[in-house]
Design a protein around this motif. Structure first.
Motif, PDB file in Angstrom:
ATOM      1  N   ALA A 177     -11.071  -2.656   1.594  1.00 46.64           N
ATOM      2  CA  ALA A 177     -10.786  -2.371   3.010  1.00 46.64           C
ATOM      3  C   ALA A 177     -12.057  -1.884   3.701  1.00 46.64           C
ATOM      4  O   ALA A 177     -12.621  -0.853   3.315  1.00 46.64           O
ATOM      5  N   ARG A 178     -12.490  -2.600   4.729  1.00 45.47           N
ATOM      6  CA  ARG A 178     -13.767  -2.290   5.382  1.00 45.47           C
ATOM      7  C   ARG A 178     -13.621  -1.536   6.691  1.00 45.47           C
ATOM      8  O   ARG A 178     -14.551  -0.895   7.148  1.00 45.47           O
ATOM      9  N   SER A 179     -12.450  -1.639   7.339  1.00 51.01           N
ATOM     10  CA  SER A 179     -12.272  -0.956   8.613  1.00 51.01           C
ATOM     11  C   SER A 179     -10.796  -0.737   8.880  1.00 51.01           C
ATOM     12  O   SER A 179      -9.935  -1.413   8.302  1.00 51.01           O
ATOM     13  N   ASN A 180     -10.511   0.212   9.768  1.00 46.82           N
ATOM     14  CA  ASN A 180      -9.117   0.468  10.147  1.00 46.82           C
ATOM     15  C   ASN A 180      -8.497  -0.747  10.816  1.00 46.82           C
ATOM     16  O   ASN A 180      -7.327  -1.062  10.603  1.00 46.82           O
ATOM     17  N   ALA A 181      -9.300  -1.436  11.643  1.00 47.87           N
ATOM     18  CA  ALA A 181      -8.792  -2.613  12.350  1.00 47.87           C
ATOM     19  C   ALA A 181      -8.404  -3.710  11.370  1.00 47.87           C
ATOM     20  O   ALA A 181      -7.371  -4.373  11.535  1.00 47.87           O
ATOM     21  N   GLU A 182      -9.227  -3.904  10.337  1.00 46.85           N
ATOM     22  CA  GLU A 182      -8.915  -4.919   9.331  1.00 46.85           C
ATOM     23  C   GLU A 182      -7.601  -4.608   8.630  1.00 46.85           C
ATOM     24  O   GLU A 182      -6.754  -5.489   8.447  1.00 46.85           O
ATOM     25  N   ILE A 237      11.388   5.701   1.664  1.00 40.90           N
ATOM     26  CA  ILE A 237       9.967   5.621   1.333  1.00 40.90           C
ATOM     27  C   ILE A 237       9.223   6.773   1.985  1.00 40.90           C
ATOM     28  O   ILE A 237       9.365   7.016   3.187  1.00 40.90           O
ATOM     29  N   GLY A 238       8.405   7.468   1.207  1.00 37.35           N
ATOM     30  CA  GLY A 238       7.635   8.599   1.704  1.00 37.35           C
ATOM     31  C   GLY A 238       6.346   8.173   2.390  1.00 37.35           C
ATOM     32  O   GLY A 238       6.156   7.012   2.747  1.00 37.35           O
ATOM     33  N   LYS A 239       5.432   9.117   2.543  1.00 40.97           N
ATOM     34  CA  LYS A 239       4.172   8.869   3.234  1.00 40.97           C
ATOM     35  C   LYS A 239       3.140   8.246   2.291  1.00 40.97           C
ATOM     36  O   LYS A 239       3.158   8.462   1.089  1.00 40.97           O
ATOM     37  N   GLY A 240       2.239   7.474   2.887  1.00 46.70           N
ATOM     38  CA  GLY A 240       1.069   7.009   2.154  1.00 46.70           C
ATOM     39  C   GLY A 240       1.327   5.978   1.077  1.00 46.70           C
ATOM     40  O   GLY A 240       0.538   5.871   0.133  1.00 46.70           O
ATOM     41  N   LEU A 241       2.395   5.192   1.183  1.00 43.92           N
ATOM     42  CA  LEU A 241       2.615   4.114   0.212  1.00 43.92           C
ATOM     43  C   LEU A 241       1.628   2.995   0.474  1.00 43.92           C
ATOM     44  O   LEU A 241       1.457   2.550   1.608  1.00 43.92           O
ATOM     45  N   VAL A 242       0.976   2.529  -0.584  1.00 40.31           N
ATOM     46  CA  VAL A 242       0.089   1.371  -0.495  1.00 40.31           C
ATOM     47  C   VAL A 242       0.705   0.234  -1.297  1.00 40.31           C
ATOM     48  O   VAL A 242       0.945   0.373  -2.496  1.00 40.31           O
ATOM     49  N   ILE A 243       0.977  -0.876  -0.615  1.00 40.91           N
ATOM     50  CA  ILE A 243       1.457  -2.095  -1.277  1.00 40.91           C
ATOM     51  C   ILE A 243       0.279  -3.063  -1.285  1.00 40.91           C
ATOM     52  O   ILE A 243      -0.008  -3.723  -0.290  1.00 40.91           O
ATOM     53  N   GLY A 252       2.336   9.033  -1.489  1.00 42.54           N
ATOM     54  CA  GLY A 252       1.093   8.666  -2.150  1.00 42.54           C
ATOM     55  C   GLY A 252       1.217   7.675  -3.283  1.00 42.54           C
ATOM     56  O   GLY A 252       0.356   7.637  -4.171  1.00 42.54           O
ATOM     57  N   CYS A 253       2.246   6.846  -3.295  1.00 42.66           N
ATOM     58  CA  CYS A 253       2.438   5.873  -4.374  1.00 42.66           C
ATOM     59  C   CYS A 253       1.669   4.582  -4.104  1.00 42.66           C
ATOM     60  O   CYS A 253       1.343   4.263  -2.957  1.00 42.66           O
ATOM     61  N   THR A 254       1.407   3.836  -5.173  1.00 44.15           N
ATOM     62  CA  THR A 254       0.722   2.548  -5.065  1.00 44.15           C
ATOM     63  C   THR A 254       1.518   1.501  -5.842  1.00 44.15           C
ATOM     64  O   THR A 254       1.859   1.713  -7.010  1.00 44.15           O
ATOM     65  N   ILE A 255       1.805   0.388  -5.187  1.00 44.94           N
ATOM     66  CA  ILE A 255       2.566  -0.707  -5.799  1.00 44.94           C
ATOM     67  C   ILE A 255       1.761  -1.997  -5.636  1.00 44.94           C
ATOM     68  O   ILE A 255       1.283  -2.302  -4.539  1.00 44.94           O
ATOM     69  N   GLN A 275      -4.797   4.893   6.630  1.00 44.95           N
ATOM     70  CA  GLN A 275      -5.712   5.779   5.915  1.00 44.95           C
ATOM     71  C   GLN A 275      -5.496   5.714   4.417  1.00 44.95           C
ATOM     72  O   GLN A 275      -6.450   5.758   3.635  1.00 44.95           O
ATOM     73  N   ALA A 276      -4.246   5.594   3.996  1.00 45.02           N
ATOM     74  CA  ALA A 276      -3.939   5.492   2.567  1.00 45.02           C
ATOM     75  C   ALA A 276      -4.582   4.245   1.965  1.00 45.02           C
ATOM     76  O   ALA A 276      -5.126   4.279   0.851  1.00 45.02           O
ATOM     77  N   VAL A 277      -4.521   3.141   2.698  1.00 42.71           N
ATOM     78  CA  VAL A 277      -5.157   1.904   2.222  1.00 42.71           C
ATOM     79  C   VAL A 277      -6.663   2.071   2.148  1.00 42.71           C
ATOM     80  O   VAL A 277      -7.303   1.656   1.165  1.00 42.71           O
ATOM     81  N   ARG A 278      -7.252   2.684   3.168  1.00 42.18           N
ATOM     82  CA  ARG A 278      -8.702   2.882   3.184  1.00 42.18           C
ATOM     83  C   ARG A 278      -9.167   3.714   1.993  1.00 42.18           C
ATOM     84  O   ARG A 278     -10.238   3.480   1.428  1.00 42.18           O
ATOM     85  N   GLU A 279      -8.351   4.683   1.605  1.00 41.60           N
ATOM     86  CA  GLU A 279      -8.724   5.567   0.504  1.00 41.60           C
ATOM     87  C   GLU A 279      -8.589   4.910  -0.860  1.00 41.60           C
ATOM     88  O   GLU A 279      -9.363   5.214  -1.772  1.00 41.60           O
ATOM     89  N   ARG A 280      -7.627   3.985  -1.004  1.00 46.24           N
ATOM     90  CA  ARG A 280      -7.323   3.446  -2.333  1.00 46.24           C
ATOM     91  C   ARG A 280      -7.704   1.991  -2.539  1.00 46.24           C
ATOM     92  O   ARG A 280      -7.625   1.489  -3.661  1.00 46.24           O
ATOM     93  N   ASP A 281      -8.092   1.291  -1.484  1.00 47.09           N
ATOM     94  CA  ASP A 281      -8.473  -0.114  -1.627  1.00 47.09           C
ATOM     95  C   ASP A 281      -9.958  -0.272  -1.297  1.00 47.09           C
ATOM     96  O   ASP A 281     -10.355  -0.179  -0.135  1.00 47.09           O
TER      97      ASP A 281
END
Length: 246
Positions: free
Chosen positions: A52-57, A107-113, A130-133, A43-49
């Motif tokens: 990203a087109r789908s959860n499966a992707e 590492i906490g929740k919602g990290l997007v690499i 909620g960090c982004t790297i 979900q974090a990736v979907r919100e910030r990228d």
């Protein structure tokens, strides 16, 4: 040769019904927690990228998510003193994803690499929620510190592509480190850091939502502009003094 089944039974410890139920309950709880954590990562990736087109992707094709899944397993083993298998998992994940996360890191929740290739996160690094790297980031040591020797990131911190954060520095909540920066000192919350070595630029002490990892203020340019302004003011005063003498 006769086998004494009674003696064998006496030497075997059979778990009770309550013990079995407790183990099943614990395993079920851990599985639910693991699934929830993966859902949060996706979900974090979907919100910030925006790509990203789908959860499966995201779940099947994003190396950052795969690296985090491997890290959480390795981290659990590391906490239980299983250091060799923990490192084995982290190194396998590194070979597959190009992302190296030491199992001792926190590492906490919602990290997007994002993209992730070349990311290195050291053993004593701490990352909030909620960090982004971005790719090429190093959260490493200086080689001189002992004990806590890697950075600490607060919540909702962004570290831009190729940035290096070295030593036991602390980055406050909602702060940003620009792409290509080399950060060697603490920065307060709601700040941005730019350059080599990184210098801090603040925007009225408020969270800087309108800045990405590239379009951020240049502290050197701002200092030059301030000096030019002071020089102009001094020239005007000098002209005024010259006219007064005449």
């Amino acid at each position: 040769m006769k086998i004494n089944m009674h003696s064998i039974k006496q030497g075997v410890s059979v778990p009770s019904k309550e013990q079995i139920q407790s183990c099943v309950k614990t395993a079920s709880k851990e599985l639910k927690t693991a699934i929830a954590t993966v859902k949060d990562d996706v979900q974090a990736v979907r919100e910030r990228d925006p790509a990203a087109r789908s959860n499966a992707e995201v779940l099947l094709l994003y190396p950052g998510v795969h690296a985090l899944m491997a890290y959480r397993l390795a981290h659990r083993l590391y906490q239980n003193g299983k250091f060799f298998p923990a490192r084995a998992i982290s190194q396998l994940a590194r070979n597959i994803t190009g992302i190296e996360i030491h199992p001792g890191a926190t590492i906490g929740k919602g990290l997007v690499i994002d993209h992730g290739m070349g990311v290195v996160i050291g053993e004593t690094a701490e990352i909030g929620d909620g960090c982004t790297i971005y790719q090429g980031v190093t959260l490493g040591g200086t080689g001189k510190d002992v004990g806590k020797r890697h950075p600490t990131l607060g919540n909702h911190v962004m570290v831009g592509a190729g940035a290096k954060v070295l030593g036991p520095v602390v980055i406050g909540d909602n702060s940003k480190v620009a792409a290509g920066a080399v950060l060697l000192q603490d920065i307060a919350e709601n700040s941005t850091a730019v350059g080599i070595p990184a210098k801090v630029v603040r925007k009225e002490g408020m969270r800087v939502d309108d800045l990405d990892q590239i379009h951020i203020p240049d502290p050197i340019a701002q200092q030059i502009k301030a000096l030019e302004s002071k020089l102009s003011a001094l020239e005007e005063e000098l002209d005024a003094l010259k006219k007064a003498k005449k």
